[in-house]
Motif scaffolding. Sequence first.
Motif, short mmCIF file in Angstrom:
data_model
loop_
_atom_site.label_atom_id
_atom_site.label_comp_id
_atom_site.label_asym_id
_atom_site.label_seq_id
_atom_site.Cartn_x
_atom_site.Cartn_y
_atom_site.Cartn_z
N TYR A 1 0.84 -1.20 0.00
CA TYR A 1 0.00 0.00 0.00
C TYR A 1 0.88 1.25 0.00
O TYR A 1 1.92 1.29 0.66
CB TYR A 1 -0.92 0.04 1.22
CG TYR A 1 -2.12 -0.87 1.12
CD1 TYR A 1 -3.30 -0.42 0.52
CD2 TYR A 1 -2.08 -2.18 1.62
CE1 TYR A 1 -4.41 -1.26 0.44
CE2 TYR A 1 -3.19 -3.01 1.54
CZ TYR A 1 -4.36 -2.54 0.94
OH TYR A 1 -5.45 -3.37 0.85
N LYS B 1 -3.52 4.95 -0.32
CA LYS B 1 -4.08 4.98 -1.68
C LYS B 1 -4.67 3.61 -2.01
O LYS B 1 -4.10 2.56 -1.64
CB LYS B 1 -2.99 5.33 -2.67
CG LYS B 1 -3.50 5.59 -4.08
CD LYS B 1 -2.38 6.08 -4.99
CE LYS B 1 -2.93 6.41 -6.37
NZ LYS B 1 -1.85 6.90 -7.27
N VAL B 2 -5.81 3.61 -2.69
CA VAL B 2 -6.41 2.35 -3.14
C VAL B 2 -5.45 1.71 -4.15
O VAL B 2 -4.95 2.39 -5.06
CB VAL B 2 -7.79 2.61 -3.79
CG1 VAL B 2 -8.33 1.33 -4.42
CG2 VAL B 2 -8.77 3.15 -2.75
N LYS C 1 -8.07 -1.67 -8.36
CA LYS C 1 -9.09 -2.04 -7.37
C LYS C 1 -10.27 -1.07 -7.36
O LYS C 1 -11.09 -1.10 -6.45
CB LYS C 1 -8.47 -2.11 -5.97
CG LYS C 1 -7.41 -3.20 -5.83
CD LYS C 1 -8.01 -4.59 -6.05
CE LYS C 1 -6.95 -5.68 -5.88
NZ LYS C 1 -7.53 -7.03 -6.05
N ALA D 1 -12.28 4.42 -4.35
CA ALA D 1 -12.27 4.17 -2.91
C ALA D 1 -13.62 3.66 -2.43
O ALA D 1 -13.69 2.78 -1.57
CB ALA D 1 -11.89 5.45 -2.17
N PHE E 1 -13.69 0.00 -3.25
CA PHE E 1 -12.74 -0.72 -2.41
C PHE E 1 -13.29 -0.86 -0.99
O PHE E 1 -13.24 -1.94 -0.37
CB PHE E 1 -11.40 0.01 -2.39
CG PHE E 1 -10.33 -0.69 -1.62
CD1 PHE E 1 -9.64 -1.75 -2.17
CD2 PHE E 1 -10.01 -0.29 -0.33
CE1 PHE E 1 -8.63 -2.41 -1.45
CE2 PHE E 1 -9.02 -0.93 0.39
CZ PHE E 1 -8.33 -1.99 -0.17
N PRO F 1 -14.26 5.83 2.80
CA PRO F 1 -13.76 6.18 1.47
C PRO F 1 -13.31 7.64 1.41
O PRO F 1 -13.92 8.54 2.01
CB PRO F 1 -14.97 5.94 0.56
CG PRO F 1 -16.16 6.04 1.45
CD PRO F 1 -15.71 5.56 2.80
N THR G 1 -9.77 8.35 -4.33
CA THR G 1 -8.64 7.46 -4.64
C THR G 1 -7.99 6.86 -3.41
O THR G 1 -7.13 5.98 -3.53
CB THR G 1 -7.57 8.24 -5.42
OG1 THR G 1 -7.20 9.40 -4.64
CG2 THR G 1 -8.10 8.72 -6.77
N HIS G 2 -8.35 7.35 -2.23
CA HIS G 2 -7.73 6.92 -0.99
C HIS G 2 -8.82 6.50 0.01
O HIS G 2 -10.01 6.66 -0.26
CB HIS G 2 -6.89 8.05 -0.38
CG HIS G 2 -5.65 8.39 -1.16
ND1 HIS G 2 -5.69 8.83 -2.47
CD2 HIS G 2 -4.33 8.36 -0.81
CE1 HIS G 2 -4.45 9.06 -2.90
NE2 HIS G 2 -3.62 8.78 -1.91
N PHE G 3 -8.40 5.98 1.14
CA PHE G 3 -9.36 5.65 2.20
C PHE G 3 -8.73 5.97 3.56
O PHE G 3 -7.51 5.96 3.70
CB PHE G 3 -9.79 4.18 2.13
CG PHE G 3 -8.67 3.18 2.23
CD1 PHE G 3 -8.35 2.57 3.43
CD2 PHE G 3 -7.93 2.81 1.10
CE1 PHE G 3 -7.32 1.63 3.53
CE2 PHE G 3 -6.90 1.88 1.18
CZ PHE G 3 -6.59 1.29 2.39
N ARG H 1 -6.32 -6.75 -1.12
CA ARG H 1 -5.43 -5.90 -1.90
C ARG H 1 -5.36 -6.33 -3.36
O ARG H 1 -5.22 -7.46 -3.67
CB ARG H 1 -4.03 -5.91 -1.30
CG ARG H 1 -3.16 -4.82 -1.91
CD ARG H 1 -1.71 -4.99 -1.62
NE ARG H 1 -0.94 -3.93 -2.21
CZ ARG H 1 -0.78 -3.78 -3.54
NH1 ARG H 1 -1.29 -4.66 -4.37
NH2 ARG H 1 -0.09 -2.76 -4.01
#
Length: 370
Positions: A299, A313-314, A318, A321, A324, A337, A346-348, A370
């Motif tokens: 990650y 970051k996702v 995947k 966010a 995911f 998310p 794009t991130h979580f 992942r």
Amino acid sequence: MSHPWLAARTAQFDSSGIRKVFDLAAKMKNPINLSIGQPDFPVPDAIKNAACDAIHADRNGYSQTQGIPDLRERLQADLQKEYGHDDRRVLVTSGTSGALVLAMMALVDPGDEVIVFDPYFVMYPALVAMVGGKTVLIDTYPDFRIDLEKVEAAITPRTKLILFNSPSNPTGVVADEAAARGLAQLAAKHNIALLSDEIYRLFCYDAPLPSPAHHNPNVIVVDGFSKAYGVTGWRLGWVHGPAAIIDKMTMLQQYTFVCAPHPLQWAAVAALDVDMSPQAAEYAKRRDMVVAGLRDVGYEVADTGGAFYVFPKVPAGKGTAQEFVARAIENELLIIPGGIFSGRDTHFRISYAASEATLERGLEVLRKIR
């Protein structure tokens, strides 16, 4: 569902995405809850006892709007020692959220622009919209560091306020001394307000927090007791800044929140003598555990120095966010998310305000999906 009586401003808001996850957690049997930014350590006995003593002493009516003298005088003395500003005053508020609401009401007129760094605390754009302001986002990806040239380029004749949060929710990044000083100097140069949200001040793991208030006496600082002492439900915050601003916020509090919860202000006086460094050290350990655990399996995680969040970051391929996080929830892992805090999805966000056993369970799910 809409209703003909509702004001037009209400159409801009939906229920907080964080609250939706919080409600989901209440319905799950054994969730791995890394979603909520709420300390998991017990409130120290000295603080709880002081609250109970105040209640039993019948200190249950209204306090002065600005806060009880014992608390204000203690905070004022600490401020004088740290900053030495002759004009700096303090107001005790109904949570840091209350302080932010009052600051928006006091400073921002309809059409005024407010600079906010993306990712941001979820409440910021909503509060700006509530008072008719316009949020101007400044992108800080990929490392969530502040680019002062971007800030200066975003300033227009309509700019009224810069909202600054360090340590940051959701990223956990602590702005460095150069960024804090640069923002303070830009605000002074352009004669605009700078509000520094320092609610996570205790949770700075690698160095003390650089506050822009050290470089500009007109900086408004929001702080509170919720995170540092694990009393988020007590709704007890405070704000300090130039006397003229604090005086007007005090007047606004008279007509809104009235005062902060009175008996709990006496507990706050006791809290100021409680050493919370062992709790902060424990959270630093958890930060290291989570960041290392995520990076070990690939990650991408920016360096974090505070609060109790990381913002990975996702992984490539995947999806968003939102997608995911949906897979994580299928595996009973509750995370947030990134689109809730950002113009990007794009991130979580992970909150590591949880036991090491819970964090390990969460890391196991993240390895799996992942």
